[in-house]
Design an enzyme around this catalytic site. Sequence first.
Site, short mmCIF file in Angstrom:
data_model
loop_
_atom_site.label_atom_id
_atom_site.label_comp_id
_atom_site.label_asym_id
_atom_site.label_seq_id
_atom_site.Cartn_x
_atom_site.Cartn_y
_atom_site.Cartn_z
N THR A 17 0.82 -1.21 0.00
CA THR A 17 0.00 0.00 0.00
C THR A 17 0.85 1.26 0.00
OG1 THR A 17 -1.79 -1.13 1.16
CG2 THR A 17 -1.79 1.26 1.29
N TYR A 30 -7.40 0.73 -4.86
CA TYR A 30 -6.08 1.16 -5.32
C TYR A 30 -5.30 -0.05 -5.80
CZ TYR A 30 -4.36 -0.65 -0.85
OH TYR A 30 -4.06 -1.47 0.20
N THR A 96 1.18 -4.03 4.43
CA THR A 96 0.91 -4.24 5.85
C THR A 96 0.27 -5.60 6.17
OG1 THR A 96 -1.24 -3.12 5.65
CG2 THR A 96 0.66 -1.77 6.30
N ASP A 97 -0.35 -6.24 5.19
CA ASP A 97 -1.11 -7.47 5.49
C ASP A 97 -0.24 -8.58 6.06
OD1 ASP A 97 -3.44 -6.30 4.69
OD2 ASP A 97 -3.54 -7.27 2.73
N LYS A 169 -0.80 -6.76 13.17
CA LYS A 169 -1.78 -5.87 12.57
C LYS A 169 -3.12 -6.17 13.23
CE LYS A 169 -3.60 -4.16 8.18
NZ LYS A 169 -3.60 -4.28 6.70
N GLU A 291 -5.99 -26.91 29.18
CA GLU A 291 -7.25 -27.55 28.75
C GLU A 291 -6.98 -28.81 27.94
OE1 GLU A 291 -10.85 -25.21 27.47
OE2 GLU A 291 -9.27 -23.72 27.16
#
Length: 334
Positions: A17, A30, A96-97, A169, A291
């Site tokens: 981006t 975009y 950023t992903d 993120k 657990e």
Amino acid sequence: MPEPRLPAIAVLATGGTIAGVQSEQASAAYRAGALDVSELLAAVPGLGQLAHIRAEQVASVGSQNMSYDVWSRLARRVQALCQDPAVDGIVITHGTDTLEETAYFLSLVIRHDKPVVLVGAMRPATAPGADGPANLFYAAALAACPQARGRGALVVMNEDIHYAREVQKISCAGVNAFASPNRGRAGVMRGSQAFFYSGNTTVHSVASEFSLETLETGGWPRVEVVHAGVDLGGDVIEFLAGRCQGIVLAGVGDGNATDAAMQALQRAAASGVAVVRASRTGSGRVGRNGEVDDDAAGFIAAGELSPQKARVLLTLGLSQTRDVGKLQAYFDRY
């Protein structure tokens, strides 16, 4: 009296981006990675007074399409620049992903203490109030900072500094989209100055026992993530177990899932597939034998690692060993 030497910073661009261009000025749509690195650098005021910049385009992809091939090229280039005495620090522009995954991967395979800083943007370069130029300025300043040395790969976004192991993120939109939920951010940027809160307690860089060479020689083990939810069956897990060397469970709560899913995972572990229990919640620690009886099931507990980072570490771990005890030791250490 001679002026002090400006640090030399190498900028490696991969797209994302931060290099995105909108289809229309008022549109949220975009194209990621549309601008090359020279255009990114030209948009950063004062960068030339901060450091001598040398730039390279390694890839031009949206980070949802980041691949092991790009990781290999990127890691090889970073390692070479770390060995170059003329380079003081390295900045990587990234979507950023999957930025957090690339940062964590590099923190475990780059065997050097030179600053390596990853940076992205939540708004494309052509958007009003684009955050890329400021983020890139802070990244270059951080890479030039002597205090950044020896901390492994770092991430800087929105003036916050994060360690690669901790950063996540946490939002799909907005500039304040990154956090370090378990141990907190590493520090902050104020202008061109970096302020660190405390020492890095994670193992990385020179101390890491992983290497890119081992991965490339033996091949990248296939590891996939299964996301737990209501009425998750075992059939998807059984399908993956026949095709993967490792499975990470993005489990509910403390790394748990339906009885059917857990039984399928136990069968996968018995067949030699490495199974890691992580949590989909976003923070907290998945410990052993709470657990779930990990000893009886042959599972590995992810600790504080998110499912996506557990996948990175399991991939690296499987390049070294298939022994469950040794793999658990990696998760306890890294």
